[in-house]
Design a protein around this motif. Structure first.
Motif, PDB file in Angstrom:
ATOM      1  N   MET A   1      64.155 -71.946 -42.049  1.00 16.25           N
ATOM      2  CA  MET A   1      65.539 -71.395 -42.004  1.00 16.25           C
ATOM      3  C   MET A   1      66.169 -72.428 -40.964  1.00 16.25           C
ATOM      4  SD  MET A   1      67.160 -67.637 -40.647  1.00 16.25           S
ATOM      5  CE  MET A   1      67.165 -66.895 -41.873  1.00 16.25           C
ATOM      6  N   ASN A   2      67.275 -72.888 -41.517  1.00 11.15           N
ATOM      7  CA  ASN A   2      68.377 -73.667 -40.508  1.00 11.15           C
ATOM      8  C   ASN A   2      68.791 -72.705 -39.306  1.00 11.15           C
ATOM      9  OD1 ASN A   2      70.475 -74.878 -39.168  1.00 11.15           O
ATOM     10  ND2 ASN A   2      70.292 -76.463 -40.885  1.00 11.15           N
ATOM     11  N   ILE A   3      68.297 -73.040 -38.127  1.00  5.75           N
ATOM     12  CA  ILE A   3      68.911 -71.909 -36.975  1.00  5.75           C
ATOM     13  C   ILE A   3      70.406 -72.116 -37.123  1.00  5.75           C
ATOM     14  CG2 ILE A   3      68.942 -71.405 -34.701  1.00  5.75           C
ATOM     15  CD1 ILE A   3      65.783 -72.018 -35.066  1.00  5.75           C
ATOM     16  N   GLU A   4      70.712 -73.205 -36.869  1.00  6.11           N
ATOM     17  CA  GLU A   4      72.377 -73.354 -36.851  1.00  6.11           C
ATOM     18  C   GLU A   4      73.040 -72.865 -37.822  1.00  6.11           C
ATOM     19  OE1 GLU A   4      70.253 -76.068 -35.928  1.00  6.11           O
ATOM     20  OE2 GLU A   4      70.838 -76.757 -33.779  1.00  6.11           O
ATOM     21  N   LYS A   5      72.635 -72.901 -38.834  1.00 11.18           N
ATOM     22  CA  LYS A   5      73.348 -72.407 -40.169  1.00 11.18           C
ATOM     23  C   LYS A   5      73.289 -70.696 -39.923  1.00 11.18           C
ATOM     24  CE  LYS A   5      73.365 -72.659 -45.029  1.00 11.18           C
ATOM     25  NZ  LYS A   5      72.874 -71.364 -45.808  1.00 11.18           N
ATOM     26  N   ARG A   6      72.223 -70.166 -39.555  1.00 11.18           N
ATOM     27  CA  ARG A   6      72.048 -68.545 -39.482  1.00 11.18           C
ATOM     28  C   ARG A   6      73.092 -68.305 -38.470  1.00 11.18           C
ATOM     29  NH1 ARG A   6      72.986 -64.324 -41.260  1.00 11.18           N
ATOM     30  NH2 ARG A   6      71.798 -62.448 -40.411  1.00 11.18           N
ATOM     31  N   VAL A   7      72.978 -68.951 -37.290  1.00 12.63           N
ATOM     32  CA  VAL A   7      73.809 -68.729 -36.043  1.00 12.63           C
ATOM     33  C   VAL A   7      75.287 -68.585 -36.609  1.00 12.63           C
ATOM     34  CG1 VAL A   7      74.795 -69.494 -33.891  1.00 12.63           C
ATOM     35  CG2 VAL A   7      72.614 -69.265 -34.378  1.00 12.63           C
ATOM     36  N   ALA A   8      75.769 -69.757 -37.295  1.00  8.69           N
ATOM     37  CA  ALA A   8      77.216 -69.596 -37.968  1.00  8.69           C
ATOM     38  C   ALA A   8      77.367 -68.610 -38.761  1.00  8.69           C
ATOM     39  CB  ALA A   8      77.571 -70.991 -38.597  1.00  8.69           C
ATOM     40  N   GLU A   9      76.652 -68.158 -39.420  1.00  4.35           N
ATOM     41  CA  GLU A   9      76.745 -66.880 -40.286  1.00  4.35           C
ATOM     42  C   GLU A   9      76.941 -65.577 -39.476  1.00  4.35           C
ATOM     43  OE1 GLU A   9      74.129 -68.600 -44.127  1.00  4.35           O
ATOM     44  OE2 GLU A   9      73.234 -66.943 -42.730  1.00  4.35           O
ATOM     45  N   LEU A  10      76.183 -65.619 -38.404  1.00  2.45           N
ATOM     46  CA  LEU A  10      76.229 -64.565 -37.465  1.00  2.45           C
ATOM     47  C   LEU A  10      77.508 -64.537 -36.895  1.00  2.45           C
ATOM     48  CD1 LEU A  10      72.573 -64.202 -36.322  1.00  2.45           C
ATOM     49  CD2 LEU A  10      73.646 -62.659 -37.899  1.00  2.45           C
ATOM     50  N   VAL A  11      77.962 -65.690 -36.064  1.00  2.00           N
ATOM     51  CA  VAL A  11      79.168 -65.857 -35.467  1.00  2.00           C
ATOM     52  C   VAL A  11      80.578 -65.293 -36.462  1.00  2.00           C
ATOM     53  CG1 VAL A  11      81.139 -67.203 -34.511  1.00  2.00           C
ATOM     54  CG2 VAL A  11      78.388 -67.599 -33.853  1.00  2.00           C
ATOM     55  N   ALA A  12      80.462 -65.839 -37.944  1.00  6.18           N
ATOM     56  CA  ALA A  12      81.477 -65.470 -38.797  1.00  6.18           C
ATOM     57  C   ALA A  12      81.382 -63.859 -38.954  1.00  6.18           C
ATOM     58  CB  ALA A  12      81.379 -66.101 -39.961  1.00  6.18           C
ATOM     59  N   GLU A  13      80.112 -63.254 -39.022  1.00  5.15           N
ATOM     60  CA  GLU A  13      80.212 -61.794 -39.254  1.00  5.15           C
ATOM     61  C   GLU A  13      80.689 -61.027 -37.958  1.00  5.15           C
ATOM     62  OE1 GLU A  13      76.097 -60.628 -39.666  1.00  5.15           O
ATOM     63  OE2 GLU A  13      76.093 -61.872 -41.339  1.00  5.15           O
ATOM     64  N   LYS A  14      80.578 -61.527 -36.844  1.00  7.76           N
ATOM     65  CA  LYS A  14      81.128 -60.927 -35.548  1.00  7.76           C
ATOM     66  C   LYS A  14      82.500 -61.152 -35.578  1.00  7.76           C
ATOM     67  CE  LYS A  14      80.698 -57.973 -32.171  1.00  7.76           C
ATOM     68  NZ  LYS A  14      80.360 -56.619 -32.582  1.00  7.76           N
ATOM     69  N   ILE A  15      83.024 -62.289 -35.845  1.00 10.01           N
ATOM     70  CA  ILE A  15      84.505 -62.482 -35.859  1.00 10.01           C
ATOM     71  C   ILE A  15      85.430 -61.566 -36.648  1.00 10.01           C
ATOM     72  CG2 ILE A  15      86.158 -64.266 -36.560  1.00 10.01           C
ATOM     73  CD1 ILE A  15      84.384 -66.393 -35.371  1.00 10.01           C
ATOM     74  N   THR A  16      84.738 -61.514 -37.652  1.00  6.79           N
ATOM     75  CA  THR A  16      85.212 -60.416 -38.987  1.00  6.79           C
ATOM     76  C   THR A  16      85.341 -59.039 -38.645  1.00  6.79           C
ATOM     77  OG1 THR A  16      84.820 -61.929 -40.658  1.00  6.79           O
ATOM     78  CG2 THR A  16      84.935 -59.806 -41.402  1.00  6.79           C
ATOM     79  N   GLU A  17      84.175 -58.681 -37.831  1.00  8.29           N
ATOM     80  CA  GLU A  17      84.068 -57.449 -37.501  1.00  8.29           C
ATOM     81  C   GLU A  17      84.774 -57.092 -36.233  1.00  8.29           C
ATOM     82  OE1 GLU A  17      80.843 -55.143 -34.769  1.00  8.29           O
ATOM     83  OE2 GLU A  17      80.148 -55.978 -36.522  1.00  8.29           O
ATOM     84  N   PHE A  60      71.272 -60.137 -30.375  1.00  8.81           N
ATOM     85  CA  PHE A  60      70.308 -59.032 -31.165  1.00  8.81           C
ATOM     86  C   PHE A  60      70.011 -59.242 -32.431  1.00  8.81           C
ATOM     87  CE2 PHE A  60      70.381 -55.302 -33.962  1.00  8.81           C
ATOM     88  CZ  PHE A  60      69.613 -54.384 -33.197  1.00  8.81           C
ATOM     89  N   LYS A  61      70.795 -60.050 -33.428  1.00  4.89           N
ATOM     90  CA  LYS A  61      70.298 -60.423 -34.814  1.00  4.89           C
ATOM     91  C   LYS A  61      69.299 -61.242 -34.878  1.00  4.89           C
ATOM     92  CE  LYS A  61      73.164 -57.880 -37.326  1.00  4.89           C
ATOM     93  NZ  LYS A  61      72.683 -56.798 -38.435  1.00  4.89           N
ATOM     94  N   LEU A  62      69.426 -62.239 -33.948  1.00  4.88           N
ATOM     95  CA  LEU A  62      68.209 -63.469 -33.802  1.00  4.88           C
ATOM     96  C   LEU A  62      66.915 -62.981 -33.497  1.00  4.88           C
ATOM     97  CD1 LEU A  62      70.284 -66.371 -32.230  1.00  4.88           C
ATOM     98  CD2 LEU A  62      69.637 -66.136 -34.639  1.00  4.88           C
ATOM     99  N   GLU A  63      66.942 -62.124 -32.598  1.00  2.00           N
ATOM    100  CA  GLU A  63      65.756 -61.243 -32.195  1.00  2.00           C
ATOM    101  C   GLU A  63      65.197 -60.263 -33.089  1.00  2.00           C
ATOM    102  OE1 GLU A  63      63.769 -61.705 -29.392  1.00  2.00           O
ATOM    103  OE2 GLU A  63      65.392 -63.386 -28.951  1.00  2.00           O
ATOM    104  N   GLU A  64      66.105 -59.506 -33.821  1.00  2.00           N
ATOM    105  CA  GLU A  64      65.812 -58.567 -34.937  1.00  2.00           C
ATOM    106  C   GLU A  64      64.879 -59.536 -36.124  1.00  2.00           C
ATOM    107  OE1 GLU A  64      68.176 -54.749 -36.601  1.00  2.00           O
ATOM    108  OE2 GLU A  64      69.045 -56.885 -37.301  1.00  2.00           O
ATOM    109  N   GLU A  65      65.776 -60.438 -36.588  1.00  2.00           N
ATOM    110  CA  GLU A  65      65.558 -61.238 -37.370  1.00  2.00           C
ATOM    111  C   GLU A  65      64.298 -62.063 -37.033  1.00  2.00           C
ATOM    112  OE1 GLU A  65      68.765 -63.252 -39.152  1.00  2.00           O
ATOM    113  OE2 GLU A  65      69.768 -61.233 -39.301  1.00  2.00           O
ATOM    114  N   ASP A  66      63.895 -62.228 -36.021  1.00  2.00           N
ATOM    115  CA  ASP A  66      62.817 -63.305 -35.257  1.00  2.00           C
ATOM    116  C   ASP A  66      63.058 -64.632 -35.948  1.00  2.00           C
ATOM    117  OD1 ASP A  66      60.556 -63.707 -33.719  1.00  2.00           O
ATOM    118  OD2 ASP A  66      59.240 -63.383 -35.434  1.00  2.00           O
ATOM    119  N   VAL A  67      64.265 -65.092 -35.853  1.00  2.00           N
ATOM    120  CA  VAL A  67      64.572 -66.537 -36.289  1.00  2.00           C
ATOM    121  C   VAL A  67      64.215 -67.508 -35.451  1.00  2.00           C
ATOM    122  CG1 VAL A  67      66.706 -68.017 -36.597  1.00  2.00           C
ATOM    123  CG2 VAL A  67      66.742 -65.596 -37.240  1.00  2.00           C
TER     124      VAL A  67
END
Length: 156
Positions: A1-17, A60-67
């Motif tokens: 898994m590309n860590i930077e790509k996953r982080v970008a997705e998580l940031v986008a989710e939080k910005i929306t939230e 939290f998400k990175l820990e939960e998903e053990d990325v």
């Protein structure tokens, strides 16, 4: 898994939230020393509260998903004053401010950002010629010819 790509997705989710569509991810980098640096900006700026919310959510998400399998240090902030502009949205929010521009040929230019097109900056720069009064001209600088652009801060 590309860590930077996953982080970008998580940031986008939080910005929306948090309902701040003016916020955007500038970069996410996991350095070899274990530092995960996330830079987030906003069309009208970003505050500490938003950085904290994004940090907590992503952490939290990175820990939960053990990325990330190794120890890391998470840092979320806005780009610092000395961080080069890299995105069209950053240029847009700095229209009217003075820029220092490093050109691909090694030369440097300075001027007030008046606008931008899809592939160029429109700047107002002072051209000084020996024995003559400085002239102010509007220049079009193709983005392809630029290696780095920083906002100049005036303390006047």
């Amino acid at each position: 898994m590309n860590i930077e790509k996953r982080v970008a997705e998580l940031v986008a989710e939080k910005i929306t939230e948090i309902e701040r569509p003016d916020l955007f991810l500038v970069s996410a980098n996991l350095l070899s020393n274990g530092q995960l640096i996330i830079l987030v900006d906003g069309d009208s700026g970003i505050g500490i509260a938003e950085c904290v919310q994004i940090s907590r959510y992503v952490g939290f998400k990175l820990e939960e998903e053990d990325v990330i399998k190794t120890a890391y240090n998470l840092e979320v902030s806005s780009p610092g004053i000395d961080t080069p502009l890299t995105m069209a949205r950053q240029y847009t929010k700095n229209i009217g401010r003075n820029l220092a521009i490093k050109m691909a040929d090694g030369s440097k230019r300075e001027g007030k950002l008046n606008g931008l097109t899809e592939d160029a900056l429109l700047i107002e720069e002072q051209i000084k010629q020996k024995g003559k009064k400085a002239e102010i001209i509007e220049s079009v600088i193709p983005l392809d010819n630029i290696t780095e652009t920083k906002v100049l801060i005036s303390f006047k």
